[in-house]
Each structure stands twice: as structure tokens, then as C-alpha cells.
Write a protein that holds these residues in place. Structure first.
Motif, short mmCIF file in Angstrom:
data_model
loop_
_atom_site.label_atom_id
_atom_site.label_comp_id
_atom_site.label_asym_id
_atom_site.label_seq_id
_atom_site.Cartn_x
_atom_site.Cartn_y
_atom_site.Cartn_z
N VAL A 283 0.83 -1.21 0.00
CA VAL A 283 0.00 0.00 0.00
C VAL A 283 0.87 1.26 0.00
O VAL A 283 2.06 1.22 0.30
CB VAL A 283 -0.94 0.04 1.23
N LYS A 284 0.22 2.37 -0.36
CA LYS A 284 0.83 3.70 -0.27
C LYS A 284 0.23 4.42 0.93
O LYS A 284 -0.98 4.43 1.12
CB LYS A 284 0.53 4.52 -1.52
N TRP A 305 -9.36 2.19 6.11
CA TRP A 305 -8.00 2.63 5.80
C TRP A 305 -8.01 3.60 4.62
O TRP A 305 -7.26 4.59 4.61
CB TRP A 305 -7.10 1.43 5.49
N SER A 306 -8.85 3.33 3.66
CA SER A 306 -8.94 4.23 2.50
C SER A 306 -9.39 5.62 2.91
O SER A 306 -8.91 6.63 2.40
CB SER A 306 -9.90 3.64 1.46
N LYS A 311 -4.01 3.74 0.38
CA LYS A 311 -4.48 3.15 -0.88
C LYS A 311 -3.59 1.99 -1.28
O LYS A 311 -2.47 1.83 -0.78
CB LYS A 311 -4.46 4.20 -2.00
N GLY A 312 -4.07 1.21 -2.23
CA GLY A 312 -3.24 0.17 -2.80
C GLY A 312 -2.08 0.79 -3.55
O GLY A 312 -2.09 1.99 -3.87
N GLY A 315 -2.83 2.99 -6.36
CA GLY A 315 -3.54 4.24 -6.11
C GLY A 315 -5.03 4.09 -5.88
O GLY A 315 -5.71 5.07 -5.57
N ARG A 316 -5.54 2.86 -5.99
CA ARG A 316 -6.96 2.61 -5.77
C ARG A 316 -7.19 1.98 -4.41
O ARG A 316 -6.26 1.38 -3.84
CB ARG A 316 -7.52 1.70 -6.87
N PRO A 317 -8.41 2.10 -3.86
CA PRO A 317 -8.68 1.47 -2.57
C PRO A 317 -8.43 -0.04 -2.62
O PRO A 317 -8.67 -0.68 -3.64
CB PRO A 317 -10.17 1.78 -2.32
#
Length: 441
Positions: A283-284, A305-306, A311-312, A315-317
């Protein structure tokens, strides 16, 4: 890989119906972080590695102290036999098991001379998830696909994860350990440093022999008694190993890995493996992330968390795989992961975070996944035991009390590190590193 393993420190795996499955992993204490290389050698990554290493058979003179130790060892065996009989081991089994067995000073040497230094997570993964190991893992998966599909259908454990454990423990069966398990365990039990633990393993090994699963001299493994393709210790074998081939034996030693791979799956299933759930995902973290939330004790849904900006790596949840925690194995300067229940399940095989990440990431790569994207802080490294003690001492001296100087990084030390980082304008990730120690100096 309890003790591993493993932890080891090494071991593992679903009982015959007559054996009650224990609530805790039966890997040895201090289970190994060492990983088998694809050449068959073992690279040690932990303070207490319990991995096997091949040793040449050479003719050497027997030192006088070894002769004396062997005499005392034989006397110890006489006393042990009485204790073993009281636990249901027959005289016939004992006679077969201890025929020609002598004290092994090499086992004690290995037990006493384990490296004080640990590998950094990136150095560990460079070996554990090397290009060659990924390639060999894909090859092993193809070769055993039919059997692995049957195992996956039976136990609900993803076949790539089973293959990854196999790769980590014995480089897909190329090195299973060549030391006599009865000799190793009896030497360690006689030695007494962890006598109670190793005597319990010795009793379990004798029960395996008595059941007829393997002849005494073919019961081989690591110097600490981890056995077979996926390095079970004897008590774990008794509790979890299965006869998947239906030949009446739970054979984890032979060239056919079916029973060993099924036993690994059975072990993971026993501790709650969730099929299709990842061990974790990279994740980021957002700018200004509260590093106090990076704790295995803090669990949130991917949506929660999102909402905090996590984020993953794309860049997406992160998809809803269930509640997860944020793990920073190299602190705030390294890769970050959201880990789920299956991380905890692999941890039963070996409690070291590096090992769990190694198994998980290797399984992802075998499945066709990408490498870890975030760079590691390769100009830094983890601390040795003595350096961790120095860190604790210096933190306490500067007003950040670690509540003791024991060389172990627990909640008190992490809290002290984080308080020091906050006070000095550093990223408050609580991670003890060489660069942090240098600042304290």
C-alpha cells in the motif's frame, strides 16, 4: 522453522484423528529466519536459526572431551529409556532407534554458534524471493499441479502458498536435511540448554518410528530436528501430518512430496486459512500518516484505511479482504503492507515477519504477481543484538526510557524510539535502525 519455526525458530502440520491438535503452533522457539538457497545451502538471517546445513562426511580424530561426553551421553540414554517407556515407547523401538547412536558435537557447535546479526528485510527477500526461486517455484507448481489441485480442494489452502512454503523450507525438496534426527535430538536433550523441549521432540520422534512411518536411520532432517520437504518438527508431525497418498504412512521424507505438501496445507487450514484472501498487499501511505496506527493490534477494514488515505500501490482502494493492519517491516522509509488474517496463519509456521512476507510474496510471484514496488532503504540495516542494547541504553540516557536494556525490541522500546523521533523532527515510525543509532551517538 516452531523455533524456526522455525522459528522457527521451524515446524509444522492436520493430525491423525487420535491426536488432539494443540492450540498453539508447535514450531521451535526462536524459529529460523534462515532460508534455503536454490543451491541447497542455507543462509542464516536470524539470531536463532534452526535450519539444516549440509556437512561433509570426513574422517577426523575424536577429541578426548568428545569421548568423555559420549560416555556421559550413553549414561543419559539409559536414564532416558526409563522415561520413554513410561510414555509408551517400547523397548524394541528404543533398541532400534538408539542402535549405534553417539553424541554429536557438531549439533552442539551449531546450537552455540548461531549468528548474532540479522539480515535486513531486503537482503532476506533478495534470497527468499530470488528470480531463480520464483522460476523454480513455477516449475514445481507445474510438475505437481494435479496433486496440488487435489490438496487445495481438500484443505482450501491456495496451492501457490503451499509451494512457497516448500520453496522456503527446502528449495522445493532439493535439500531436506541429512542429519540423523534421533542422534540430533538426543544430543540436544542431553546437553540440557533446552533439554525439556528437545526431550519432548525426541519422545515424539520415537512415537513416529513406533508407528512405522519411517525407519530410524531414514528419519533425517536438520540439526535441530526439523524434517522433510517442509521441515516439520516431530510434535507438529504427530499433530498435523497426513497420509494423502493413502499408503498407510505419513511420509514427508521421500522424493514424492505429496504427504508433505498436504500436511503443510492441513496445518495452515487448522489455523484458519481463508482461501482466496491475500496474506497482505502493498500500500501507499498518505503524507502526514499517523505512524502510531502502524500496529498489528490496530485493525480496520480496507474502506476505513482508505478513508485515512491508505491506498493500494496502484492508487486505488484495497478490495474488501476483511480487516487488516498496516505493517512497516523497514520503518517509514521502506515498503508498507496491509496484512490480513492469512498473514497471521503463515505466522504459525514461523513467527518472523520476514519469513511470512517471504512466503506471501513468493506465492504472489509464483502466481504471476509483480515485485514489491516501493524501494527499500538499502543504505541502512537492522541492528545486531549488542547494537539494540546500545540503542536502549542511549535512549534511556537521553530521557526516552525503554524500561530495560535487554536487546529486545518490544512495545516499550518502540514507544521510546517514536518519542525520540517526534522530539527530533524525524518520521515517527518507531523503527530502530542503524541510522537512528548513529543519531543517538
Amino acid at each position: 522453522m516452531r523455533v524456526l519455526v522455525l522459528a522457527s525458530v521451524m515446524a509444522c502440520l492436520v493430525a491423525t484423528q487420535s491426536v488432539a491438535a494443540p492450540a498453539m503452533s508447535l514450531r521451535p522457539e526462536g524459529r529460523p529466519d534462515g532460508v534455503a538457497t536454490d543451491s541447497g545451502n542455507y543462509q542464516t538471517a536470524a539470531v536463532t536459526a534452526l535450519r539444516p546445513t549440509a556437512r561433509p562426511v570426513v574422517a577426523t580424530a575424536i577429541a578426548p572431551q568428545t569421548v568423555a561426553a559420549n560416555r556421559d551421553f550413553q549414561n543419559w540414554i539409559k536414564g532416558f529409556r526409563k522415561r520413554a517407556v513410561a510414555q509408551g515407547i517400547t523397548h524394541r523401538t528404543l533398541d532400534r532407534a538408539f542402535r549405534s547412536v553417539t553424541y554429536d558435537p557438531e549439533v552442539i557447535r551449531r546450537d552455540r554458534n548461531q549468528s548474532e546479526f540479522t539480515k535486513s528485510i531486503w537482503d532476506y527477500l533478495d534470497t527468499a524471493v530470488s528470480d531463480k526461486r520464483i522460476k523454480n517455484g513455477k516449475k514445481a507448481l507445474r510438475a505437481q499441479r494435479r496433486r496440488l489441485q487435489q490438496i487445495e480442494a481438500t484443505y482450501g489452502v491456495d496451492k501457490e502458498v503451499v509451494v512457497a512454503v516448500w520453496g522456503m523450507e527446502s528449495s522445493y525438496g532439493t535439500y531436506r536435511g541429512d542429519m540423523d534426527v534421533i542422534r540430533s535430538l538426543s544430543t540436544l536433550a542431553f546437553d540440557g540448554r533446552r533439554g525439556r523441549f528437545f526431550e519432548s521432540q525426541l519422545i515424539a520422534a520415537l512415537k513416529i518410528l513406533q508407528a512405522g512411518d519411517v525407519p530410524p536411520r531414514k528419519m533425517t532432517g536438520s540439526w535441530a530436528g526439523a524434517m522433510g520437504h517442509t521441515q516439520f518438527i516431530p510434535t507438529s508431525y504427530l499433530a498435523y501430518a497426513v497420509d494423502f497418498t493413502g499408503d498407510g504412512k505419513r511420509d514427508i521424507w521421500s522424493d514424492n512430496p505429496s504427504d508433505a505438501l498436504a500436511s503443510t496445507a492441513a496445518y495452515l487450514a487448522r489455523f484458519g486459512w481463508v482461501k482466496g484472501q491475500p496474506w497482505g498487499v502493498e500500500v501507499k501511505l498518505p503524507r502526514g500518516f499517523n505512524y502510531g496506527l502502524a500496529s498489528r493490534k490496530i485493525k480496520k477494514s480496507p474502506a476505513q484505511w482508505s478513508a485515512l488515505g491508505v491506498k493500494g500501490i496502484n492508487g486505488r482502494p484495497v478490495p474488501n479482504y476483511g480487516s487488516g493492519s498496516i505493517l512497516l517491516p523497514a520503518g517509514g522509509n521502506g515498503a508498507a503492507f496491509m496484512v490480513f488474517k492469512n498473514f497471521q496463519v503463515i505466522e504459525r509456521y514461523n513467527a518472523a515477519d520476514a519469513y511470512v512476507i517471504g512466503v506471501g510474496h513468493l506465492s504472489d510471484r509464483i502466481k504471476g504477481g509483480k515485485p514489491i514496488q516501493h524501494p527499500w532503504p538499502r543504505n541502512d540495516r537492522d541492528l545486531s543484538f549488542a547494537e539494540r542494547q546500545e540503542l536502549q541504553k542511549r535512549l534511556t540516557q537521553q530521557g526516552f526510557n525503554t524500561q530495560g536494556v535487554d536487546g529486545r525490541v518490544g512495545p516499550n522500546t518502540i514507544a521510546a524510539v517514536r518519542a525520540y523521533q517526534v522530539a527530533n523532527g524525524l518520521v515517527p515510525d518507531g523503527h530502530p535502525s542503524l541510522s537512528l543509532l548513529k543519531k543517538l551517538r
